[in-house]
Design a protein around this motif. Structure first.
Motif, short mmCIF file in Angstrom:
data_model
loop_
_atom_site.label_atom_id
_atom_site.label_comp_id
_atom_site.label_asym_id
_atom_site.label_seq_id
_atom_site.Cartn_x
_atom_site.Cartn_y
_atom_site.Cartn_z
N TRP A 120 0.83 -1.20 0.00
CA TRP A 120 0.00 0.00 0.00
C TRP A 120 0.87 1.26 0.00
N SER A 121 1.93 1.27 0.82
CA SER A 121 2.82 2.43 0.89
C SER A 121 3.59 2.63 -0.41
N ILE A 122 4.08 1.53 -1.00
CA ILE A 122 4.88 1.64 -2.23
C ILE A 122 4.01 2.11 -3.39
N LEU A 123 2.85 1.50 -3.58
CA LEU A 123 1.98 1.89 -4.69
C LEU A 123 1.51 3.33 -4.53
N ARG A 124 1.29 3.75 -3.31
CA ARG A 124 0.90 5.14 -3.07
C ARG A 124 2.02 6.09 -3.47
N SER A 125 3.27 5.73 -3.15
CA SER A 125 4.40 6.57 -3.53
C SER A 125 4.61 6.59 -5.04
N GLY B 269 2.20 6.62 -7.18
CA GLY B 269 1.10 7.32 -7.81
C GLY B 269 0.01 6.42 -8.35
N CYS B 270 -0.01 5.17 -7.95
CA CYS B 270 -1.06 4.24 -8.39
C CYS B 270 -1.64 3.52 -7.17
N ALA B 271 -2.08 4.32 -6.20
CA ALA B 271 -2.55 3.78 -4.92
C ALA B 271 -3.76 2.87 -5.12
N GLN B 272 -3.83 1.86 -4.27
CA GLN B 272 -4.95 0.93 -4.25
C GLN B 272 -5.49 0.86 -2.83
N PRO B 273 -6.79 0.54 -2.66
CA PRO B 273 -7.32 0.39 -1.30
C PRO B 273 -6.58 -0.70 -0.54
N PHE B 274 -6.55 -0.58 0.77
CA PHE B 274 -5.82 -1.55 1.58
C PHE B 274 -6.37 -2.96 1.40
N ARG B 275 -7.69 -3.08 1.21
CA ARG B 275 -8.26 -4.42 1.05
C ARG B 275 -7.72 -5.09 -0.21
N GLY C 279 -2.14 -5.84 -12.03
CA GLY C 279 -2.45 -5.40 -13.38
C GLY C 279 -3.94 -5.41 -13.67
N ARG C 280 -4.66 -6.37 -13.09
CA ARG C 280 -6.11 -6.42 -13.30
C ARG C 280 -6.81 -5.23 -12.67
N ASP C 281 -6.16 -4.61 -11.67
CA ASP C 281 -6.72 -3.42 -11.02
C ASP C 281 -6.18 -2.13 -11.63
N GLY C 282 -5.44 -2.24 -12.73
CA GLY C 282 -4.95 -1.05 -13.41
C GLY C 282 -3.58 -0.59 -12.99
N VAL C 283 -2.88 -1.36 -12.16
CA VAL C 283 -1.53 -0.99 -11.76
C VAL C 283 -0.57 -1.37 -12.89
N PRO C 284 0.23 -0.44 -13.40
CA PRO C 284 1.17 -0.78 -14.47
C PRO C 284 2.11 -1.90 -14.05
N THR C 285 2.48 -2.71 -15.01
CA THR C 285 3.37 -3.84 -14.72
C THR C 285 4.69 -3.37 -14.12
N ALA C 286 5.23 -2.26 -14.64
CA ALA C 286 6.50 -1.73 -14.12
C ALA C 286 6.37 -1.34 -12.65
N SER C 287 5.23 -0.75 -12.27
CA SER C 287 5.02 -0.37 -10.87
C SER C 287 4.85 -1.60 -9.99
N GLY C 288 4.13 -2.61 -10.49
CA GLY C 288 3.98 -3.84 -9.72
C GLY C 288 5.31 -4.54 -9.51
N ALA C 289 6.15 -4.56 -10.57
CA ALA C 289 7.46 -5.19 -10.44
C ALA C 289 8.35 -4.44 -9.46
N LEU C 290 8.27 -3.11 -9.48
CA LEU C 290 9.06 -2.31 -8.54
C LEU C 290 8.59 -2.53 -7.11
N ASP C 291 7.28 -2.66 -6.92
CA ASP C 291 6.76 -2.97 -5.58
C ASP C 291 7.32 -4.29 -5.07
N MET C 292 7.30 -5.32 -5.93
CA MET C 292 7.82 -6.62 -5.53
C MET C 292 9.32 -6.55 -5.24
#
Length: 371
Positions: A65-70, A72-78, A109-122
């Motif tokens: 949640w913290s990383i995706l918010r930073s 710019g592609c924040a998602q709800p905590f749930r 990605g199904r929630d609209g998070v770019p793949t690059a952002s998801g990979a960086l979060d991981m």
């Protein structure tokens, strides 16, 4: 074909280890004695494991949640909690936890998070997790020093290799993150050496893949420069996440009404056991984790209770959570399908009829020239 063979070998290794574990348990105790020991545990104390493992999943969710918010592609905590459940489930059922992160990136990605952002979060979550594991490992070496001498040669060897692997991976990731220039030169040197030793390797493809990974690390470094506290927050959450897992044997210890060893001692011993099997290419370290527990915790639980303690610890910290996360994923998938089916079909775009009052000639060369 290679993938199928790898899966078969992995499944065979897991089955052999589990069979050996069952043989070891039943050699010392009959099924009736084992059942009686399990039923003697105070289930009110064991219930403490439920919020502890819920916190385990929520820690990774909070980091995501913290990383995706930073980014710019924040998602709800749930939704972040759903990604955490996805990662736990697929990490547990795949060798070396290789399926967890790709599954999480796909879910994002199904929630609209770019793949690059998801990979960086991981990437940042992995750095935090490995660093926290090393910190707890060093703490455990000092806290459980008297126990390390009694672990035995095989467990001691696994522990030494595990610490070396975790340390190497952690140093490599931090090097790539903060010193990309030297890291690139070192990586290219390794690729050149590998291509000389194994001429069949595609050097150009490996270098291109290395550049793609280094670009990902550069994005991570830029994100940390913009939000310096982010990495510290992720590291703290990872440390808390691991602490929830390492504390599980102590809950089982108290459920059996035992005393004499402190929380810190049991906690440290579990940390060492987790490091000893964490790098093995087995789904959820199945088989290996059970055998290492039986050897390492014999002094803590004694011969009559070490097997029941292993069963309860692995059930509460792994298999029960695996079942719960599988249920959550199944429910989430069903709800997504229902939501997609409930959406009205999109209306087709109106067909624009040509204006027959104005005759126009086809393009030069006619329609046959269109590609």
């Amino acid at each position: 074909m290679k993938g199928k063979m790898k899966n078969l070998l992995c499944a065979g290794a897991v089955a052999a280890l589990l069979v050996w574990t069952v043989h070891t348990i039943l050699k010392e105790q009959s099924p009736g004695q084992l059942a009686a020991a399990l039923l003697s545990a105070d289930w009110r104390v064991l219930l403490l494991s439920l919020p502890l493992m819920a916190l385990f999943l929520c820690c990774e969710a909070a980091a995501t949640w913290s990383i995706l918010r930073s980014l710019g592609c924040a998602q709800p905590f749930r939704r972040c909690a759903y990604y955490s459940c996805t990662g736990f489930f697929f990490s547990t059922i795949t060798p070396s936890a290789t399926g967890g992160q790709p599954a999480q990136i796909l879910a994002m990605g199904r929630d609209g998070v770019p793949t690059a952002s998801g990979a960086l979060d991981m990437l940042l979550v992995t750095i935090g997790y490995n660093t926290a594991a090393m910190i707890w490992g060093v703490f455990a070496l000092f806290t459980a020093a008297p126990f390390t001498e009694r672990l035995g040669g095989q467990v001691g060897l696994l522990l030494g290799v595990g610490l070396a692997v975790f340390a190497l991976l952690d140093v490599a990731m931090l090097l790539f993150l903060f010193l990309p220039g030297p890291a690139r030169r070192l990586l290219y040197a390794c690729i050149r050496l590998g291509s000389r030793l194994f001429p069949r390797l595609d050097r150009e493809a490996l270098e291109a893949k290395a550049d793609a990974h280094l670009a990902e690390y550069r994005r991570g470094a830029q994100l940390i420069q913009r939000a310096p506290s982010l990495l510290i927050r992720v590291l703290g959450l990872s440390a808390l996440q691991l602490a929830c897992s390492y504390a599980m044997p102590y809950i089982v210890y108290r459920a059996f009404g035992l005393s004499g060893f402190s929380l810190g001692e049991v906690f440290a011993l579990q940390a060492l056991c987790s490091i000893a099997v964490g790098y093995l290419p087995l789904p959820g370290s199945a088989g290996a984790a059970e055998n290492v527990f039986l050897r390492s915790f014999l002094l803590i639980f004694g011969e009559s209770l070490v097997a029941p303690a292993m069963i309860l610890t692995r059930t509460l910290s792994c298999y029960l959570v695996l079942a719960v996360t599988a249920l959550i994923l199944a429910v989430g998938r069903t709800l997504r399908k229902r939501a997609a089916a409930a959406q009205p079909p999109s209306e087709p775009a109106p067909v624009q009829r040509p204006n027959l009052s104005k005759r126009t000639a086809p393009p030069l060369g006619g329609y046959a020239d269109r590609t």
